[in-house]
Motif scaffolding. Structure first.
Motif, PDB file in Angstrom:
ATOM      1  N   PRO A  17      30.149   2.932  23.222  1.00 11.95           N
ATOM      2  CA  PRO A  17      30.108   2.742  24.674  1.00 11.95           C
ATOM      3  C   PRO A  17      31.480   2.911  25.322  1.00 11.95           C
ATOM      4  O   PRO A  17      31.577   3.469  26.422  1.00 11.95           O
ATOM      5  CB  PRO A  17      29.605   1.297  24.836  1.00 11.95           C
ATOM      6  N   ILE A  36      34.406  13.150  20.047  1.00 11.71           N
ATOM      7  CA  ILE A  36      34.030  13.386  18.640  1.00 11.71           C
ATOM      8  C   ILE A  36      33.535  12.090  18.001  1.00 11.71           C
ATOM      9  O   ILE A  36      34.167  11.037  18.169  1.00 11.71           O
ATOM     10  CB  ILE A  36      35.242  13.905  17.824  1.00 11.71           C
ATOM     11  N   ASP A  37      32.430  12.156  17.265  1.00 12.06           N
ATOM     12  CA  ASP A  37      31.989  10.966  16.512  1.00 12.06           C
ATOM     13  C   ASP A  37      31.443  11.381  15.151  1.00 12.06           C
ATOM     14  O   ASP A  37      30.761  12.398  15.017  1.00 12.06           O
ATOM     15  CB  ASP A  37      30.911  10.199  17.282  1.00 12.06           C
ATOM     16  N   GLY A  43      26.751   6.373  20.924  1.00 15.91           N
ATOM     17  CA  GLY A  43      26.420   4.955  21.160  1.00 15.91           C
ATOM     18  C   GLY A  43      27.088   3.968  20.224  1.00 15.91           C
ATOM     19  O   GLY A  43      27.029   2.767  20.460  1.00 15.91           O
ATOM     20  N   GLY A  44      27.717   4.438  19.142  1.00 12.38           N
ATOM     21  CA  GLY A  44      28.420   3.522  18.235  1.00 12.38           C
ATOM     22  C   GLY A  44      27.545   2.364  17.794  1.00 12.38           C
ATOM     23  O   GLY A  44      26.378   2.548  17.434  1.00 12.38           O
ATOM     24  N   LEU A  49      23.581  -0.391  15.377  1.00 13.91           N
ATOM     25  CA  LEU A  49      23.322  -1.759  14.920  1.00 13.91           C
ATOM     26  C   LEU A  49      22.263  -2.497  15.728  1.00 13.91           C
ATOM     27  O   LEU A  49      21.609  -3.380  15.215  1.00 13.91           O
ATOM     28  CB  LEU A  49      24.618  -2.587  14.937  1.00 13.91           C
ATOM     29  N   ALA A 118      38.868   5.392  20.078  1.00 10.93           N
ATOM     30  CA  ALA A 118      37.839   4.391  20.423  1.00 10.93           C
ATOM     31  C   ALA A 118      36.949   4.234  19.202  1.00 10.93           C
ATOM     32  O   ALA A 118      35.730   4.356  19.264  1.00 10.93           O
ATOM     33  CB  ALA A 118      37.036   4.856  21.647  1.00 10.93           C
ATOM     34  N   GLY A 120      36.138   1.734  17.302  1.00  6.03           N
ATOM     35  CA  GLY A 120      35.392   0.504  17.027  1.00  6.03           C
ATOM     36  C   GLY A 120      35.849  -0.174  15.757  1.00  6.03           C
ATOM     37  O   GLY A 120      37.041  -0.419  15.551  1.00  6.03           O
ATOM     38  N   PHE A 124      30.457   3.431   9.977  1.00  3.31           N
ATOM     39  CA  PHE A 124      29.546   2.534   9.269  1.00  3.31           C
ATOM     40  C   PHE A 124      28.908   3.197   8.052  1.00  3.31           C
ATOM     41  O   PHE A 124      28.507   4.344   8.118  1.00  3.31           O
ATOM     42  CB  PHE A 124      28.389   2.114  10.189  1.00  3.31           C
ATOM     43  N   PRO A 263      40.021   7.461   8.087  1.00  2.78           N
ATOM     44  CA  PRO A 263      41.262   8.213   8.283  1.00  2.78           C
ATOM     45  C   PRO A 263      42.179   7.662   9.364  1.00  2.78           C
ATOM     46  O   PRO A 263      43.382   7.930   9.333  1.00  2.78           O
ATOM     47  CB  PRO A 263      40.768   9.613   8.667  1.00  2.78           C
ATOM     48  N   TRP A 267      47.193   7.637  10.637  1.00  6.12           N
ATOM     49  CA  TRP A 267      47.737   8.419  11.752  1.00  6.12           C
ATOM     50  C   TRP A 267      49.055   7.858  12.297  1.00  6.12           C
ATOM     51  O   TRP A 267      49.466   8.182  13.414  1.00  6.12           O
ATOM     52  CB  TRP A 267      46.702   8.521  12.892  1.00  6.12           C
ATOM     53  N   GLY A 294      38.682  -0.336  23.388  1.00  2.00           N
ATOM     54  CA  GLY A 294      37.446  -0.861  22.793  1.00  2.00           C
ATOM     55  C   GLY A 294      37.760  -1.799  21.636  1.00  2.00           C
ATOM     56  O   GLY A 294      38.877  -2.314  21.521  1.00  2.00           O
ATOM     57  N   ASP A 295      36.780  -1.980  20.764  1.00  2.00           N
ATOM     58  CA  ASP A 295      36.907  -2.981  19.696  1.00  2.00           C
ATOM     59  C   ASP A 295      38.130  -2.787  18.804  1.00  2.00           C
ATOM     60  O   ASP A 295      38.633  -3.736  18.221  1.00  2.00           O
ATOM     61  CB  ASP A 295      35.655  -2.942  18.790  1.00  2.00           C
ATOM     62  N   LEU A 305      34.458  -7.074  23.801  1.00  2.00           N
ATOM     63  CA  LEU A 305      33.255  -6.904  24.623  1.00  2.00           C
ATOM     64  C   LEU A 305      33.284  -5.504  25.227  1.00  2.00           C
ATOM     65  O   LEU A 305      34.365  -4.955  25.491  1.00  2.00           O
ATOM     66  CB  LEU A 305      33.248  -7.916  25.772  1.00  2.00           C
ATOM     67  N   LEU A 307      32.572  -4.697  28.179  1.00  2.00           N
ATOM     68  CA  LEU A 307      33.240  -4.867  29.467  1.00  2.00           C
ATOM     69  C   LEU A 307      34.754  -4.671  29.354  1.00  2.00           C
ATOM     70  O   LEU A 307      35.363  -3.944  30.151  1.00  2.00           O
ATOM     71  CB  LEU A 307      32.944  -6.304  29.912  1.00  2.00           C
TER      72      LEU A 307
HETATM   73  C1  LIG Z   1      24.391  -7.177  17.085  1.00  2.18           C
HETATM   74  C2  LIG Z   1      25.465  -6.958  18.131  1.00  2.18           C
HETATM   75  C3  LIG Z   1      25.222  -7.336  19.441  1.00  2.18           C
HETATM   76  C4  LIG Z   1      26.209  -7.141  20.420  1.00  2.18           C
HETATM   77  N1  LIG Z   1      25.962  -7.532  21.718  1.00  2.18           N
HETATM   78  C5  LIG Z   1      26.905  -7.345  22.676  1.00  2.18           C
HETATM   79  C6  LIG Z   1      26.673  -7.770  24.031  1.00  2.18           C
HETATM   80  O1  LIG Z   1      25.629  -8.335  24.351  1.00  2.18           O
HETATM   81  N2  LIG Z   1      27.665  -7.521  24.945  1.00  2.18           N
HETATM   82  C7  LIG Z   1      28.871  -6.920  24.615  1.00  2.18           C
HETATM   83  O2  LIG Z   1      29.718  -6.705  25.478  1.00  2.18           O
HETATM   84  N3  LIG Z   1      29.102  -6.533  23.327  1.00  2.18           N
HETATM   85  C8  LIG Z   1      28.165  -6.734  22.366  1.00  2.18           C
HETATM   86  N4  LIG Z   1      28.420  -6.358  21.056  1.00  2.18           N
HETATM   87  C9  LIG Z   1      29.738  -5.752  20.759  1.00  2.18           C
HETATM   88  C10 LIG Z   1      29.757  -4.284  21.215  1.00  2.18           C
HETATM   89  O3  LIG Z   1      28.704  -3.564  20.616  1.00  2.18           O
HETATM   90  C11 LIG Z   1      31.105  -3.678  20.863  1.00  2.18           C
HETATM   91  O4  LIG Z   1      32.097  -4.393  21.573  1.00  2.18           O
HETATM   92  C12 LIG Z   1      31.150  -2.205  21.274  1.00  2.18           C
HETATM   93  O5  LIG Z   1      30.190  -1.443  20.571  1.00  2.18           O
HETATM   94  C13 LIG Z   1      32.527  -1.616  21.024  1.00  2.18           C
HETATM   95  O6  LIG Z   1      32.474  -0.290  21.440  1.00  2.18           O
HETATM   96  P1  LIG Z   1      33.507   0.807  20.924  1.00  2.18           P
HETATM   97  O7  LIG Z   1      33.164   2.056  21.674  1.00  2.18           O
HETATM   98  O8  LIG Z   1      34.880   0.253  20.990  1.00  2.18           O
HETATM   99  O9  LIG Z   1      33.202   0.946  19.357  1.00  2.18           O
HETATM  100  P2  LIG Z   1      31.872   1.245  18.521  1.00  2.18           P
HETATM  101  O10 LIG Z   1      30.645   0.923  19.279  1.00  2.18           O
HETATM  102  O11 LIG Z   1      32.084   0.566  17.220  1.00  2.18           O
HETATM  103  O12 LIG Z   1      31.931   2.827  18.309  1.00  2.18           O
HETATM  104  C14 LIG Z   1      32.984   3.394  17.559  1.00  2.18           C
HETATM  105  C15 LIG Z   1      32.583   4.793  17.145  1.00  2.18           C
HETATM  106  O13 LIG Z   1      33.728   5.462  16.583  1.00  2.18           O
HETATM  107  C16 LIG Z   1      33.276   6.301  15.536  1.00  2.18           C
HETATM  108  N5  LIG Z   1      34.411   6.626  14.656  1.00  2.18           N
HETATM  109  C17 LIG Z   1      35.210   5.776  13.957  1.00  2.18           C
HETATM  110  N6  LIG Z   1      36.146   6.465  13.282  1.00  2.18           N
HETATM  111  C18 LIG Z   1      35.955   7.784  13.563  1.00  2.18           C
HETATM  112  C19 LIG Z   1      36.603   9.008  13.168  1.00  2.18           C
HETATM  113  N7  LIG Z   1      37.688   9.024  12.362  1.00  2.18           N
HETATM  114  N8  LIG Z   1      36.108  10.190  13.631  1.00  2.18           N
HETATM  115  C20 LIG Z   1      35.020  10.217  14.453  1.00  2.18           C
HETATM  116  N9  LIG Z   1      34.375   9.090  14.850  1.00  2.18           N
HETATM  117  C21 LIG Z   1      34.842   7.896  14.428  1.00  2.18           C
HETATM  118  C22 LIG Z   1      32.187   5.479  14.857  1.00  2.18           C
HETATM  119  O14 LIG Z   1      31.290   6.316  14.136  1.00  2.18           O
HETATM  120  C23 LIG Z   1      31.508   4.794  16.059  1.00  2.18           C
HETATM  121  O15 LIG Z   1      30.378   5.522  16.533  1.00  2.18           O
HETATM  122  C24 LIG Z   1      27.463  -6.546  20.074  1.00  2.18           C
HETATM  123  C25 LIG Z   1      27.692  -6.156  18.741  1.00  2.18           C
HETATM  124  C26 LIG Z   1      26.715  -6.353  17.771  1.00  2.18           C
HETATM  125  C27 LIG Z   1      26.997  -5.931  16.351  1.00  2.18           C
END
Ligand SMILES: Cc1cc2nc3c(=O)[nH]c(=O)nc-3n(C[C@H](O)[C@H](O)[C@H](O)COP(=O)(O)OP(=O)(O)OC[C@H]3O[C@@H](n4cnc5c(N)ncnc54)[C@H](O)[C@@H]3O)c2cc1C
Length: 350
Positions: A17, A36-37, A43-44, A49, A118, A120, A124, A263, A267, A294-295, A305, A307
């Motif tokens: 996200p 790129i993902d 949707g990560g 999950l 980003a 995360g 997985f 990887p 970096w 992000g995370d 979060l 947000l």
């Molecule tokens: C069960 C559950 C419920 C949740 N509920 C909420 C909620 O109600 N509200 C809320 O705010 N948050 C919630 N969260 C947390 C929220 O999902 C995360 O904060 C959010 O997904 C983080 O987004 P992100 O884009 O930083 O990372 P992620 O969603 O983890 O996405 C990261 C992406 O990066 C990709 N990636 C990693 N390394 C590489 C690479 N080298 N090359 C290419 N791609 C790569 C991964 O494949 C992944 O798709 C919840 C989490 C869980 C597990």
């Protein structure tokens, strides 16, 4: 031989996200990005999950599922036409002049002025069942995730695991009239009698066991399998000191997921415990022009979060604009009133 590098302004690693929203914030500032993902879908964590679980803390959205949220942000970034590369992992990032060379495992090569990590919690991987020669039956009769529920109609299903996913799917199949009417059966096998899943799910599961809609085997582990020309006939479960054989067509294994930073760790970024340290004013990492959001981003007071990740995406986009177009003044503009932003969004009424 030298690879051909496509020259770009911004590469976003991770289409969760926050990565998706990074594309939006860059787009508003007139910056096109490559997204790129390593997963085959956007949707990560939301898609991987908890695609069907409800989220209640998105501003202005009373409730939506993880998948709906990802799909909606994807619609939102469409006007900016990001070059999307799914099922492709960014393996290498290397300083080159004032920018960075970015290379994927499928040999896509970019020379970018800015990079947004980003990632995360990394990529997985489902924790696999360990048993000799079983891996060759993956996606045949051995599954670590469910794409199409209807493929399991009329099957003798055996689900392994004691967490939320195992419980959710056992409940889903055991209480589905379509599944029951098709002649399907479901058995849940867990290696102990204590379940890690939510209490209300454990209660529901036990009710289904009491009404004979679900069979439960506690302290059980897969010992061996019996198959004939790629079709599964039965499995042997060891239960403490004895063994039982049960008929089975399909096995679903939910032992949880392990996330590997992969990887990204190589970096040259300042990383502690799978998180990248950033300057909280603009989310820049220890490398100029590389941002983490992000995370994966860490700074004092960080909250994991969606947000927070979206706010970080806005800050990083403004900081990157100064690198991509140095010397140009960038003001905060409102989408409600700025014709320039509305033009970029393709919503300007002529
Ligand atoms: C069960 C559950 C419920 C949740 N509920 C909420 C909620 O109600 N509200 C809320 O705010 N948050 C919630 N969260 C947390 C929220 O999902 C995360 O904060 C959010 O997904 C983080 O987004 P992100 O884009 O930083 O990372 P992620 O969603 O983890 O996405 C990261 C992406 O990066 C990709 N990636 C990693 N390394 C590489 C690479 N080298 N090359 C290419 N791609 C790569 C991964 O494949 C992944 O798709 C919840 C989490 C869980 C597990």
């Amino acid at each position: 031989m030298d690879k051909a590098f496509q020259k770009v302004d911004a590469v976003v690693v991770g289409a969760g996200p926050c990565g998706l929203f990074q594309v939006f914030e860059l787009g508003l500032l007139g910056i096109n990005s490559i997204l790129i993902d390593s997963l085959p879908q956007i949707g990560g964590q939301c898609s991987e999950l908890y695609p069907d679980k409800p989220l209640y803390d998105m501003p202005g959205i009373l409730v939506c599922t993880g998948k709906e949220l990802a799909d909606n942000i994807f619609q939102q970034i469409k006007p900016f036409k990001p070059q999307l590369k799914l099922d492709e992992e960014v393996t290498m990032v290397e300083k080159s002049g004032t920018g960075y060379k970015v290379i994927t495992n499928k040999d896509s090569c970019f020379l970018t002025k800015t990079l947004f990590v980003a990632g995360g919690v990394g990529s997985f991987q489902p924790k696999k069942i360990v048993l000799k020669d079983i891996e060759q039956f993956e996606n045949n009769w051995l599954h670590y995730k469910i794409q199409e529920k209807k493929n399991f109609l009329a099957k003798k299903l055996v689900i392994f695991g004691g967490g939320d996913s195992a419980l959710d799917w056992a409940i889903e199949f055991a209480s589905s009239s379509d599944f029951q009417n098709s002649g399907g059966s479901v058995t849940l096998v867990h290696r102990s009698a204590t379940f890690r899943g939510a209490e209300h799910s454990v209660d529901k599961m036990k009710k289904l066991v009491n009404s004979n809609q679900l069979q439960l085997i506690e302290f059980g582990q897969l010992k061996s399998f019996n198959c004939e020309s790629d079709s599964l006939n039965s499995i042997v479960i060891s239960i403490q000191n004895k063994e039982i054989s049960i008929d089975a067509d399909q096995l679903l294994v939910f032992f949880g997921l392990s996330a590997k930073l992969g990887p990204i760790a190589n970096w040259g970024l300042d990383i502690t415990k799978k998180s990248i340290h950033v300057n909280p004013e603009n989310c820049q990492t220890n490398q100029k022009g590389i941002y983490a959001i992000g995370d994966i981003a860490k700074y004092p007071g960080k909250k994991k979060l969606i947000l927070s990740g979206c706010h970080e995406a806005a800050m990083a986009a403004f900081a990157a604009k100064a690198i991509i177009e140095p010397g140009k003044k960038v003001h905060v503009q409102y989408t409600t009133t700025s014709t320039k932003l509305q033009e970029r969004l393709g919503v300007l009424k002529k």
